[in-house]
Motif scaffolding. Sequence first.
Motif, PDB file in Angstrom:
ATOM      1  N   ARG A 150       0.697  -1.074  -0.023  1.00  0.00           N
ATOM      2  CA  ARG A 150      -0.131   0.047  -0.176  1.00  0.00           C
ATOM      3  C   ARG A 150       0.776   1.480  -0.081  1.00  0.00           C
ATOM      4  O   ARG A 150       0.300   2.250  -0.028  1.00  0.00           O
ATOM      5  CB  ARG A 150      -0.802   0.025   1.214  1.00  0.00           C
ATOM      6  CG  ARG A 150      -0.518   0.115   2.612  1.00  0.00           C
ATOM      7  CD  ARG A 150      -1.340   0.140   3.712  1.00  0.00           C
ATOM      8  NE  ARG A 150      -0.817   0.407   5.007  1.00  0.00           N
ATOM      9  CZ  ARG A 150      -1.611   0.033   6.056  1.00  0.00           C
ATOM     10  NH1 ARG A 150      -2.696  -0.527   5.818  1.00  0.00           N
ATOM     11  NH2 ARG A 150      -0.950   0.714   7.372  1.00  0.00           N
ATOM     12  N   ARG A 205      -4.145  -7.524  -1.740  1.00  0.00           N
ATOM     13  CA  ARG A 205      -2.953  -7.119  -2.121  1.00  0.00           C
ATOM     14  C   ARG A 205      -2.073  -8.135  -2.683  1.00  0.00           C
ATOM     15  O   ARG A 205      -0.715  -7.958  -2.977  1.00  0.00           O
ATOM     16  CB  ARG A 205      -2.429  -6.314  -1.009  1.00  0.00           C
ATOM     17  CG  ARG A 205      -3.200  -5.074  -0.769  1.00  0.00           C
ATOM     18  CD  ARG A 205      -2.388  -4.065   0.244  1.00  0.00           C
ATOM     19  NE  ARG A 205      -3.361  -2.997   0.522  1.00  0.00           N
ATOM     20  CZ  ARG A 205      -3.379  -1.919  -0.159  1.00  0.00           C
ATOM     21  NH1 ARG A 205      -2.561  -1.670  -1.198  1.00  0.00           N
ATOM     22  NH2 ARG A 205      -4.180  -0.915   0.096  1.00  0.00           N
ATOM     23  N   HIS A 218       3.164  -1.734  -8.374  1.00  0.00           N
ATOM     24  CA  HIS A 218       3.016  -2.918  -7.718  1.00  0.00           C
ATOM     25  C   HIS A 218       4.060  -3.755  -8.531  1.00  0.00           C
ATOM     26  O   HIS A 218       4.783  -3.346  -9.346  1.00  0.00           O
ATOM     27  CB  HIS A 218       1.519  -3.617  -7.950  1.00  0.00           C
ATOM     28  CG  HIS A 218       1.117  -3.366  -9.625  1.00  0.00           C
ATOM     29  ND1 HIS A 218       0.528  -1.836 -10.072  1.00  0.00           N
ATOM     30  CD2 HIS A 218       1.053  -4.326 -10.667  1.00  0.00           C
ATOM     31  CE1 HIS A 218       0.359  -2.367 -11.342  1.00  0.00           C
ATOM     32  NE2 HIS A 218       0.611  -3.517 -11.657  1.00  0.00           N
ATOM     33  N   ASP A 253       0.625   4.435  -9.515  1.00  0.00           N
ATOM     34  CA  ASP A 253       0.275   3.314  -8.675  1.00  0.00           C
ATOM     35  C   ASP A 253       1.281   1.981  -8.928  1.00  0.00           C
ATOM     36  O   ASP A 253       0.991   1.306 -10.024  1.00  0.00           O
ATOM     37  CB  ASP A 253      -1.334   2.953  -9.105  1.00  0.00           C
ATOM     38  CG  ASP A 253      -1.907   1.971  -7.918  1.00  0.00           C
ATOM     39  OD1 ASP A 253      -0.956   1.371  -7.193  1.00  0.00           O
ATOM     40  OD2 ASP A 253      -3.159   2.076  -7.715  1.00  0.00           O
ATOM     41  N   ASN A 301      -5.742  -5.672   3.165  1.00  0.00           N
ATOM     42  CA  ASN A 301      -6.491  -5.036   1.986  1.00  0.00           C
ATOM     43  C   ASN A 301      -7.185  -3.652   2.036  1.00  0.00           C
ATOM     44  O   ASN A 301      -7.509  -2.992   1.102  1.00  0.00           O
ATOM     45  CB  ASN A 301      -7.798  -6.125   1.701  1.00  0.00           C
ATOM     46  CG  ASN A 301      -7.182  -7.680   1.126  1.00  0.00           C
ATOM     47  OD1 ASN A 301      -5.969  -7.734   0.777  1.00  0.00           O
ATOM     48  ND2 ASN A 301      -7.953  -8.260   1.240  1.00  0.00           N
ATOM     49  N   HIS A 339      -4.181   4.378   2.266  1.00  0.00           N
ATOM     50  CA  HIS A 339      -3.279   5.480   1.838  1.00  0.00           C
ATOM     51  C   HIS A 339      -4.232   6.720   1.418  1.00  0.00           C
ATOM     52  O   HIS A 339      -5.012   6.275   0.739  1.00  0.00           O
ATOM     53  CB  HIS A 339      -2.452   4.970   0.672  1.00  0.00           C
ATOM     54  CG  HIS A 339      -1.185   5.748   0.380  1.00  0.00           C
ATOM     55  ND1 HIS A 339      -1.439   6.859  -0.318  1.00  0.00           N
ATOM     56  CD2 HIS A 339       0.055   5.780   0.797  1.00  0.00           C
ATOM     57  CE1 HIS A 339      -0.307   7.538  -0.481  1.00  0.00           C
ATOM     58  NE2 HIS A 339       0.726   6.728   0.128  1.00  0.00           N
ATOM     59  N   GLU A 388      -5.203   6.279  -2.063  1.00  0.00           N
ATOM     60  CA  GLU A 388      -6.091   5.133  -2.524  1.00  0.00           C
ATOM     61  C   GLU A 388      -7.453   5.266  -1.818  1.00  0.00           C
ATOM     62  O   GLU A 388      -8.263   4.159  -1.978  1.00  0.00           O
ATOM     63  CB  GLU A 388      -5.610   3.999  -2.668  1.00  0.00           C
ATOM     64  CG  GLU A 388      -4.996   3.458  -1.376  1.00  0.00           C
ATOM     65  CD  GLU A 388      -4.268   2.048  -1.144  1.00  0.00           C
ATOM     66  OE1 GLU A 388      -4.102   1.360  -2.273  1.00  0.00           O
ATOM     67  OE2 GLU A 388      -3.780   1.725  -0.020  1.00  0.00           O
ATOM     68  N   GLU A 394     -11.820  -2.306  -2.647  1.00  0.00           N
ATOM     69  CA  GLU A 394     -10.754  -3.333  -1.877  1.00  0.00           C
ATOM     70  C   GLU A 394     -10.446  -4.637  -2.641  1.00  0.00           C
ATOM     71  O   GLU A 394     -11.555  -5.294  -3.155  1.00  0.00           O
ATOM     72  CB  GLU A 394     -11.240  -3.623  -0.551  1.00  0.00           C
ATOM     73  CG  GLU A 394     -11.141  -2.464   0.280  1.00  0.00           C
ATOM     74  CD  GLU A 394     -11.042  -2.960   1.859  1.00  0.00           C
ATOM     75  OE1 GLU A 394     -11.261  -4.327   2.084  1.00  0.00           O
ATOM     76  OE2 GLU A 394     -11.280  -2.165   2.667  1.00  0.00           O
ATOM     77  N   ARG A 451      -8.029   0.059   2.090  1.00  0.00           N
ATOM     78  CA  ARG A 451      -7.563   1.262   1.421  1.00  0.00           C
ATOM     79  C   ARG A 451      -7.317   2.468   2.183  1.00  0.00           C
ATOM     80  O   ARG A 451      -8.296   3.220   2.156  1.00  0.00           O
ATOM     81  CB  ARG A 451      -8.290   1.423   0.001  1.00  0.00           C
ATOM     82  CG  ARG A 451      -7.957   0.809  -1.392  1.00  0.00           C
ATOM     83  CD  ARG A 451      -7.452  -0.714  -1.124  1.00  0.00           C
ATOM     84  NE  ARG A 451      -7.081  -1.418  -2.517  1.00  0.00           N
ATOM     85  CZ  ARG A 451      -6.301  -2.457  -2.590  1.00  0.00           C
ATOM     86  NH1 ARG A 451      -6.492  -3.324  -1.512  1.00  0.00           N
ATOM     87  NH2 ARG A 451      -6.344  -3.175  -3.581  1.00  0.00           N
TER      88      ARG A 451
END
Length: 296
Positions: free
Chosen positions: A118, A215, A176, A174, A200, A204, A207, A212, A202
Amino acid sequence: MRLKLADMRRAKRPFRPDLDTGDAKGLIVGRTSKMAHREDRVRLKALREAHLHCPELAAAAMDLHDRIARAVASGEIPNSLASALYWREACMGPVGHVWKGAEEYGAERTALVTLRPRDLLWEAEDFMGVNPIVLKARLRNSLDRAGVTGAPGWMLMGFDPEFDSNRGRAGVWDGHWHGIVGGEKIEALEALRGRRAFKNARVHPLERGMKEQPRVHVVEGLVNLPHPICYCFKGWACHRPSWPNAEGVLVRSKRKGRVPTPNLIQWMLWMDMWALDDLVLRNGLLITRNGFLMSP
């Protein structure tokens, strides 16, 4: 001398992603040589027009433009990750050898993994300051604590930033990780779900309001290699804007488009700062002159 991913020789038949996949596009989520040349022309045009969209980056953009253009004009491969042609050539060796290793290890014992910590979110104007080497160290620390790196098997993770123009002040990057994981490391990844960075919710600021989703996403029993392996070496940034659904929850678009200017220029200049190894985390994969030596 320490061997690097981009220095790896291409694997021999039948593990050549550009020739042996039975698909005309070769490297499935990459490009044929012809497509890479065409993509580089698009990127060169964006760099030439940097003075219209982001004057503060114009000088750096023209320097990158000239280096890529000179290489293309002389029939050479540009020495920059900002070039689609360079990325394709640099990834052919690693993809082929991971493909070979996965087949020998057993495709049924491998998995495609997406990790979405996150803390990998940045306002558009902050992206140039992102250091992928620091992100790799942070991810490795999480994997160490969860017992993933110590578990038998092997793993390769590639960093993937996506752009969302509908969030933040002027868009949000974003980030990952996409990876191929083999052996008991697959089960060990489940321990990440209990760690703070992989819960999971959100929470931040960049975000909040997002739908949801897990992750830690694992798809076991890979088929149709090397297609999923290629996804770890995607090599370009996608634009995936988010939109509110009927319940007001932000949902990312399923369609992936080209990052808009000036963010495309920003991404190219960022890519030019790094090497392929800076964007890829390996564990249980030792680079040798003949490919990867995989942990049993």
